[in-house]
Design a protein around this motif. Structure first.
Motif, PDB file in Angstrom:
ATOM      1  N   PHE A 299       2.859   4.568   4.956  1.00 26.46           N
ATOM      2  CA  PHE A 299       2.851   3.300   4.727  1.00 26.46           C
ATOM      3  C   PHE A 299       4.224   2.614   4.579  1.00 26.46           C
ATOM      4  O   PHE A 299       4.494   1.467   4.961  1.00 26.46           O
ATOM      5  CB  PHE A 299       1.848   2.917   3.669  1.00 26.46           C
ATOM      6  CG  PHE A 299       0.456   2.958   3.760  1.00 26.46           C
ATOM      7  CD1 PHE A 299      -0.083   2.039   4.807  1.00 26.46           C
ATOM      8  CD2 PHE A 299      -0.562   3.526   3.126  1.00 26.46           C
ATOM      9  CE1 PHE A 299      -1.551   1.818   5.009  1.00 26.46           C
ATOM     10  CE2 PHE A 299      -1.734   3.483   3.321  1.00 26.46           C
ATOM     11  CZ  PHE A 299      -2.338   2.738   4.407  1.00 26.46           C
TER      12      PHE A 299
ATOM     13  N   LEU B 299       0.647  -1.341  -0.055  1.00 26.87           N
ATOM     14  CA  LEU B 299      -0.043   0.019   0.090  1.00 26.87           C
ATOM     15  C   LEU B 299       0.870   1.144  -0.098  1.00 26.87           C
ATOM     16  O   LEU B 299       0.182   2.414  -0.168  1.00 26.87           O
ATOM     17  CB  LEU B 299      -0.765  -0.033   1.242  1.00 26.87           C
ATOM     18  CG  LEU B 299      -1.870  -1.205   1.066  1.00 26.87           C
ATOM     19  CD1 LEU B 299      -2.922  -1.112   2.328  1.00 26.87           C
ATOM     20  CD2 LEU B 299      -2.905  -1.124  -0.027  1.00 26.87           C
TER      21      LEU B 299
ATOM     22  N   TRP C 276      -8.213   5.968   5.595  1.00 27.51           N
ATOM     23  CA  TRP C 276      -7.992   5.432   3.984  1.00 27.51           C
ATOM     24  C   TRP C 276      -8.622   3.759   4.145  1.00 27.51           C
ATOM     25  O   TRP C 276      -9.278   3.478   3.464  1.00 27.51           O
ATOM     26  CB  TRP C 276      -6.536   5.457   3.694  1.00 27.51           C
ATOM     27  CG  TRP C 276      -6.471   5.167   2.391  1.00 27.51           C
ATOM     28  CD1 TRP C 276      -6.494   6.092   1.087  1.00 27.51           C
ATOM     29  CD2 TRP C 276      -6.100   3.818   1.846  1.00 27.51           C
ATOM     30  NE1 TRP C 276      -6.192   5.121   0.084  1.00 27.51           N
ATOM     31  CE2 TRP C 276      -6.071   3.761   0.215  1.00 27.51           C
ATOM     32  CE3 TRP C 276      -5.983   2.500   2.339  1.00 27.51           C
ATOM     33  CZ2 TRP C 276      -5.822   2.993  -0.515  1.00 27.51           C
ATOM     34  CZ3 TRP C 276      -5.652   1.442   1.521  1.00 27.51           C
ATOM     35  CH2 TRP C 276      -5.802   1.600  -0.093  1.00 27.51           C
TER      36      TRP C 276
ATOM     37  N   ARG D 103      -2.651   1.753  -4.239  1.00 26.97           N
ATOM     38  CA  ARG D 103      -3.595   2.308  -3.603  1.00 26.97           C
ATOM     39  C   ARG D 103      -4.912   2.451  -4.373  1.00 26.97           C
ATOM     40  O   ARG D 103      -5.990   2.169  -4.048  1.00 26.97           O
ATOM     41  CB  ARG D 103      -3.173   3.412  -2.746  1.00 26.97           C
ATOM     42  CG  ARG D 103      -2.533   2.959  -1.288  1.00 26.97           C
ATOM     43  CD  ARG D 103      -2.368   3.969  -0.325  1.00 26.97           C
ATOM     44  NE  ARG D 103      -2.118   5.342  -0.980  1.00 26.97           N
ATOM     45  CZ  ARG D 103      -0.731   5.937  -1.091  1.00 26.97           C
ATOM     46  NH1 ARG D 103       0.129   5.003  -0.722  1.00 26.97           N
ATOM     47  NH2 ARG D 103      -0.495   7.132  -1.409  1.00 26.97           N
TER      48      ARG D 103
ATOM     49  N   PRO E 200       1.246   4.496  -4.376  1.00 23.46           N
ATOM     50  CA  PRO E 200       0.140   5.340  -4.922  1.00 23.46           C
ATOM     51  C   PRO E 200      -0.818   4.658  -5.955  1.00 23.46           C
ATOM     52  O   PRO E 200      -2.021   4.566  -5.720  1.00 23.46           O
ATOM     53  CB  PRO E 200       0.499   6.652  -5.373  1.00 23.46           C
ATOM     54  CG  PRO E 200       2.015   6.536  -5.528  1.00 23.46           C
ATOM     55  CD  PRO E 200       2.657   5.722  -4.974  1.00 23.46           C
TER      56      PRO E 200
ATOM     57  N   TYR F 114     -12.145   1.946   2.473  1.00 24.14           N
ATOM     58  CA  TYR F 114     -12.331   1.060   1.348  1.00 24.14           C
ATOM     59  C   TYR F 114     -12.770  -0.351   1.916  1.00 24.14           C
ATOM     60  O   TYR F 114     -13.406  -1.125   1.195  1.00 24.14           O
ATOM     61  CB  TYR F 114     -11.070   0.923   0.418  1.00 24.14           C
ATOM     62  CG  TYR F 114     -10.530   2.138  -0.206  1.00 24.14           C
ATOM     63  CD1 TYR F 114     -11.596   2.626  -1.040  1.00 24.14           C
ATOM     64  CD2 TYR F 114      -9.677   3.109   0.181  1.00 24.14           C
ATOM     65  CE1 TYR F 114     -11.402   4.165  -1.704  1.00 24.14           C
ATOM     66  CE2 TYR F 114      -9.390   4.286  -0.481  1.00 24.14           C
ATOM     67  CZ  TYR F 114     -10.396   4.756  -1.406  1.00 24.14           C
ATOM     68  OH  TYR F 114     -10.117   5.831  -2.035  1.00 24.14           O
TER      69      TYR F 114
ATOM     70  N   VAL G 190      -6.375  -0.611  -5.444  1.00 25.67           N
ATOM     71  CA  VAL G 190      -7.197  -0.946  -4.229  1.00 25.67           C
ATOM     72  C   VAL G 190      -8.654  -0.177  -4.076  1.00 25.67           C
ATOM     73  O   VAL G 190      -9.768  -0.552  -4.159  1.00 25.67           O
ATOM     74  CB  VAL G 190      -6.542  -0.914  -2.990  1.00 25.67           C
ATOM     75  CG1 VAL G 190      -7.699  -1.197  -1.665  1.00 25.67           C
ATOM     76  CG2 VAL G 190      -5.355  -1.997  -2.888  1.00 25.67           C
TER      77      VAL G 190
ATOM     78  N   SER H  10       2.050   7.397   1.240  1.00 23.27           N
ATOM     79  CA  SER H  10       2.998   6.758   0.824  1.00 23.27           C
ATOM     80  C   SER H  10       4.215   6.592   1.658  1.00 23.27           C
ATOM     81  O   SER H  10       4.517   5.586   2.193  1.00 23.27           O
ATOM     82  CB  SER H  10       3.397   7.268  -0.473  1.00 23.27           C
ATOM     83  OG  SER H  10       2.566   7.010  -1.534  1.00 23.27           O
TER      84      SER H  10
ATOM     85  N   ASP I 234       3.800  11.660  -1.462  1.00 21.81           N
ATOM     86  CA  ASP I 234       2.590  12.005  -0.719  1.00 21.81           C
ATOM     87  C   ASP I 234       2.388  11.400   0.677  1.00 21.81           C
ATOM     88  O   ASP I 234       3.225  10.418   0.945  1.00 21.81           O
ATOM     89  CB  ASP I 234       1.381  11.592  -1.481  1.00 21.81           C
ATOM     90  CG  ASP I 234       1.117   9.981  -1.560  1.00 21.81           C
ATOM     91  OD1 ASP I 234       0.473   9.301  -1.133  1.00 21.81           O
ATOM     92  OD2 ASP I 234       2.062   9.525  -2.308  1.00 21.81           O
TER      93      ASP I 234
END
Lengths: 123, 123
Positions: free
Chosen positions: B10, A13, B83, A19, A16, B87, A22, B7, B4
């Motif tokens: 994680f 994850l 996040w 992600r 980007p 999802y 996903v 990113s 970002d």
DNA sequence: GCCGTATTCAACCTTATGGTTGAAAAAGGC
DNA sequence: GCCTTTTTCAACCATAAGGTTGAATACGGC
């Protein structure tokens, strides 16, 4: 390669594009080609991304003619959430107790400066 | 480098040593030396790990004589949790609806096989 | 059986990452 | 002022990650 589950999940994850994949799979299953469409990169690159996600247990692929629809396995999220929440709660608990200590502290005792911060972010 | 926030977060947590550091910082602040103690690697390596965590906003360092105590910033976890939960919920919602559709499906209609699975995990 | 479509494999390139060693910087102890 | 301790900087190394192109594989349509 013997990477532990959490490492593979977080690592998967960390990208980007993955992600985003996903996020799109949360809406609907999709094939590699469909998934590759919006990105600048080649289909092969997306195929690689999907393997990373699959190795992390985040997606699975079935077979349907030549197509191999990709499906999001949302259960794996739990592993992450549990890890995160555990330490978040632990940290918050600690601050709460620290606050209590400070509040109960007699006036003549000089408390250690309450975490002075100074991120050093601007390099 | 313009990575970002999600990113970097994680990515920072993708390393088991760094996750362990976070786990220990949830218990108490600590210096680089203290943190480096239990690991096989050099202090410099741990210092690098801490920079990664700091760039991700997961820890901050203050100054206290020569020591630079490291402090966990638990708020950043929220970004991740949000996040993930977004999802996860979306995916679960989708399955719930799919179940409804299948349940409401008249008998003469042949439904697409309900996600046949086939992880292919064993390589 | 051959063709087209979807997907993966293989080889390769470039850059990021995690580690090392050795030197420098920062701040107190005396 | 110097020594010690703590931490970071710099240069380097090996390997993993993300990307590419080109070939191979797997199936269904005819």
């Amino acid at each position: 390669m013997t990477t532990d589950p959490l490492s593979s999940i977080f690592s998967a994850l960390a990208d980007p594009t993955r992600r985003d994949i996903v996020a799109r799979l949360a809406v609907a299953d999709a094939t590699v080609n469909e998934l590759a469409q919006p990105y600048e990169v080649t289909v092969q690159a997306v195929s690689k991304h999907l393997r990373v996600l699959e190795n992390a247990g985040l997606v699975s692929r079935s077979r349907e003619a030549q197509r191999r629809p990709v499906h999001l396995e949302a259960e794996v999220f739990d592993l992450m959430t549990k890890w995160i929440e555990r330490y978040r709660r632990q940290a918050e608990e600690r601050y709460r107790r620290l606050d209590d200590v400070l509040r109960a502290m007699p006036d003549d005792v000089e408390p250690r400066p309450p975490r002075p911060r100074q991120t050093g972010a601007g390099r």
